[in-house]
Motif scaffolding. Structure first.
Motif, PDB file in Angstrom:
ATOM      1  N   VAL A 101       0.761  -1.183  -0.045  1.00 33.80           N
ATOM      2  CA  VAL A 101      -0.167   0.006  -0.024  1.00 33.80           C
ATOM      3  C   VAL A 101       1.039   1.208  -0.059  1.00 33.80           C
ATOM      4  CG1 VAL A 101      -1.648   1.275   1.268  1.00 33.80           C
ATOM      5  CG2 VAL A 101      -1.865  -1.090   1.094  1.00 33.80           C
ATOM      6  N   HIS A 102       0.984   1.860  -0.995  1.00 31.44           N
ATOM      7  CA  HIS A 102       1.804   3.084  -1.212  1.00 31.44           C
ATOM      8  C   HIS A 102       1.287   4.317  -0.516  1.00 31.44           C
ATOM      9  CE1 HIS A 102       4.390   0.329  -3.511  1.00 31.44           C
ATOM     10  NE2 HIS A 102       3.267  -0.030  -4.184  1.00 31.44           N
ATOM     11  N   SER A 103       0.361   4.712  -0.438  1.00 26.86           N
ATOM     12  CA  SER A 103      -0.212   5.626   0.562  1.00 26.86           C
ATOM     13  C   SER A 103      -1.797   5.671   0.161  1.00 26.86           C
ATOM     14  CB  SER A 103       0.376   7.019   0.095  1.00 26.86           C
ATOM     15  OG  SER A 103       1.514   7.007   0.676  1.00 26.86           O
ATOM     16  N   MET A 104      -2.429   6.449   1.104  1.00 26.29           N
ATOM     17  CA  MET A 104      -3.976   6.306   1.242  1.00 26.29           C
ATOM     18  C   MET A 104      -4.360   7.756   1.524  1.00 26.29           C
ATOM     19  SD  MET A 104      -4.293   3.230   4.026  1.00 26.29           S
ATOM     20  CE  MET A 104      -2.745   3.396   4.617  1.00 26.29           C
ATOM     21  N   ALA A 105      -5.533   8.060   1.307  1.00 25.02           N
ATOM     22  CA  ALA A 105      -6.425   9.187   1.386  1.00 25.02           C
ATOM     23  C   ALA A 105      -7.823   8.759   2.228  1.00 25.02           C
ATOM     24  CB  ALA A 105      -6.796   9.777   0.331  1.00 25.02           C
ATOM     25  N   THR A 106      -7.832   9.372   3.407  1.00 23.72           N
ATOM     26  CA  THR A 106      -8.906   9.412   4.313  1.00 23.72           C
ATOM     27  C   THR A 106     -10.062  10.413   3.926  1.00 23.72           C
ATOM     28  OG1 THR A 106      -7.823   7.998   5.923  1.00 23.72           O
ATOM     29  CG2 THR A 106      -9.986   9.038   6.587  1.00 23.72           C
ATOM     30  N   LEU A 107     -11.114  10.252   3.771  1.00 24.82           N
ATOM     31  CA  LEU A 107     -12.289  11.229   3.154  1.00 24.82           C
ATOM     32  C   LEU A 107     -13.192  11.732   4.536  1.00 24.82           C
ATOM     33  CD1 LEU A 107     -13.084   9.896  -0.043  1.00 24.82           C
ATOM     34  CD2 LEU A 107     -11.226  11.289   0.474  1.00 24.82           C
ATOM     35  N   VAL A 108     -13.724  12.684   4.327  1.00 19.75           N
ATOM     36  CA  VAL A 108     -14.547  13.345   5.447  1.00 19.75           C
ATOM     37  C   VAL A 108     -15.649  12.197   5.908  1.00 19.75           C
ATOM     38  CG1 VAL A 108     -14.055  15.534   4.994  1.00 19.75           C
ATOM     39  CG2 VAL A 108     -16.187  14.559   4.159  1.00 19.75           C
ATOM     40  N   ASP A 109     -15.980  11.336   5.177  1.00 24.73           N
ATOM     41  CA  ASP A 109     -17.140  10.444   5.671  1.00 24.73           C
ATOM     42  C   ASP A 109     -16.717   9.079   6.242  1.00 24.73           C
ATOM     43  OD1 ASP A 109     -15.977   8.970   3.617  1.00 24.73           O
ATOM     44  OD2 ASP A 109     -17.592   8.866   2.354  1.00 24.73           O
ATOM     45  N   GLY A 110     -15.137   9.330   6.718  1.00 27.38           N
ATOM     46  CA  GLY A 110     -14.686   7.825   7.241  1.00 27.38           C
ATOM     47  C   GLY A 110     -14.135   6.980   6.537  1.00 27.38           C
TER      48      GLY A 110
END
Length: 401
Positions: A256-265
């Motif tokens: 997993v090279h990176s991630m984005a967590t969104l406002v909806d969880g």
């Protein structure tokens, strides 16, 4: 994939790890771009000659004038043996900058130079209107808003597994929908060790990275987690976020090279085997995809992915980078320049492994540190860098004594 339609490419840093892999990608996908110019440091004349024969650039620049004659001799002989014309040849940092700015809209520049010397070529490429595939993270670390302010929307495409992953995760996501980013780190060769266990680390041990094959500077930066610290700053500028919304997690498998967590969880992650051709191909072909570029993950095979927090007591570089980003006024340029000097000293046996981050902290906290404003432009940043190098040398000399 659609044909690039005659797109020209300038490749800066052609003999480094990213540079050689870029040329491998171009060999496999000849419709992607035509090599217009190559720039290299000059330490590997035979390899430069091979690259010239394989890709027939019109221009060749060697950044180190002291090595230029050897490279020109090797290239001229190789071209004569094959009965082809040699490329136009020049040398020096100013010529690298000129080459970087020699193309235009519809063309591409891939900046794979290591170090802050990549800043001026980055700005030259942006001014030309060409797509900038950016593997030189120091451009953003040192230049910051100066670089992003010079770029048109979408002009900079990162050539970095972490930031390429984030860009893909954020495709179709509005900025206001992003809560925070998660940058993954392999943890390097010393994951799990305490400070006491790192007292006697040698350069050979630091260069034994468990996942990636990179040059000595980047590999050392990965061992100290300075590389991840710089990537936090890079992400702040690429995705226009404050440092407290860019988090770091250790992921030893480097899948997993990176991630984005969104406002909806929800969290969107990009996963693939560790292979820089993914990032290179993404940046050069975007928005297209290169079929068969690298092997995919095999989910029919049992495997485990683990994540753990960063030990910021043992590895303090990320904390220092966050402080430098908050401080602004050239602090990031100071951090980067001091690190370049510290890594050189470590690899030469003049500074301990733990001494690298200790030196960074000392230089950043020096009350005499100059302040560089955005209005001061590149000259102010270079002045801050020069001060940092002098300060670093003084600290290294005092510890040797």
């Amino acid at each position: 994939m659609t044909d690039a339609g005659g797109r020209r490419l300038v490749l800066l840093g052609s003999t480094g790890s990213i540079g050689t892999q870029t040329l491998e990608v171009l060999t496999r996908y000849p419709g992607l771009a035509r090599v217009h110019g190559l720039a290299a440091g000059g330490s590997r004349p035979a390899l430069v000659a091979e690259q010239v024969l394989a890709h027939r650039p019109e221009q060749l620049v060697i950044s180190d004038p002291d090595r230029a004659e050897d490279v020109e001799r090797a290239v001229t002989a190789a071209c004569a043996a094959e009965g082809i014309a040699a490329p136009a040849f020049s040398d020096g940092a100013a010529e690298v900058e000129r080459l970087a700015g020699s193309l235009g809209p519809g063309d591409a520049v891939l900046n794979a130079i290591t170090g802050s010397v990549g800043l001026k070529p980055t700005l030259a490429a942006l001014a030309s209107g060409a797509r900038l595939a950016l593997a030189n993270k120091e451009s953003l670390v040192v230049g910051g808003a100066l670089v992003t302010g010079a770029a048109a929307p979408g002009q900079i495409l990162p050539v970095d597994s972490e930031h390429t992953a984030i860009a893909q995760a954020l495709a179709g996501v509005r900025p206001d929908q992003v809560d925070h980013l998660v940058v993954t780190a392999s943890g390097g060769p010393f994951r799990g060790r305490t400070r006491a266990e790192l007292v006697d680390v040698t350069p050979e041990q630091a260069l034994a990275h468990p996942t990636w094959a990179m040059g000595p500077v980047i590999t050392t930066n990965s061992a100290t987690l300075v590389n991840k610290a710089l990537e936090v700053i890079e992400a702040c500028f690429l995705f226009d976020l404050p440092e407290d919304r860019v988090r770091v997690v250790v992921h030893p498998q480097s899948i997993v090279h990176s991630m984005a967590t969104l406002v909806d969880g929800s969290t969107i992650a990009q996963a693939s085997p560790p292979d820089m051709r993914h990032a290179i191909g993404w940046a050069l072909a975007h928005p297209e995809k290169l079929p068969g570029l690298a092997r995919p993950l095999d989910f029919t095979t049992a495997q485990s992915w683990t994540f753990e927090p960063v030990d910021e007591v043992t590895f303090g570089a990320i904390r220092l980078a966050r402080a430098a980003h908050r401080a602004g006024e050239g602090a990031m340029a100071v951090l980067n320049a001091a690190n370049e000097e510290a890594v050189d000293a470590f690899l030469a046996g003049r500074l301990s492994f733990l001494g690298i981050t200790e030196l960074l902290a000392a230089v950043l906290e020096d009350p005499c540190r100059p302040r560089a404003t955005l209005a001061g432009g590149v000259p102010a940043l270079l002045e801050a860098e020069a001060w940092a190098r002098t300060a670093a040398h003084a600290i290294i000399g005092s510890r040797e004594g």
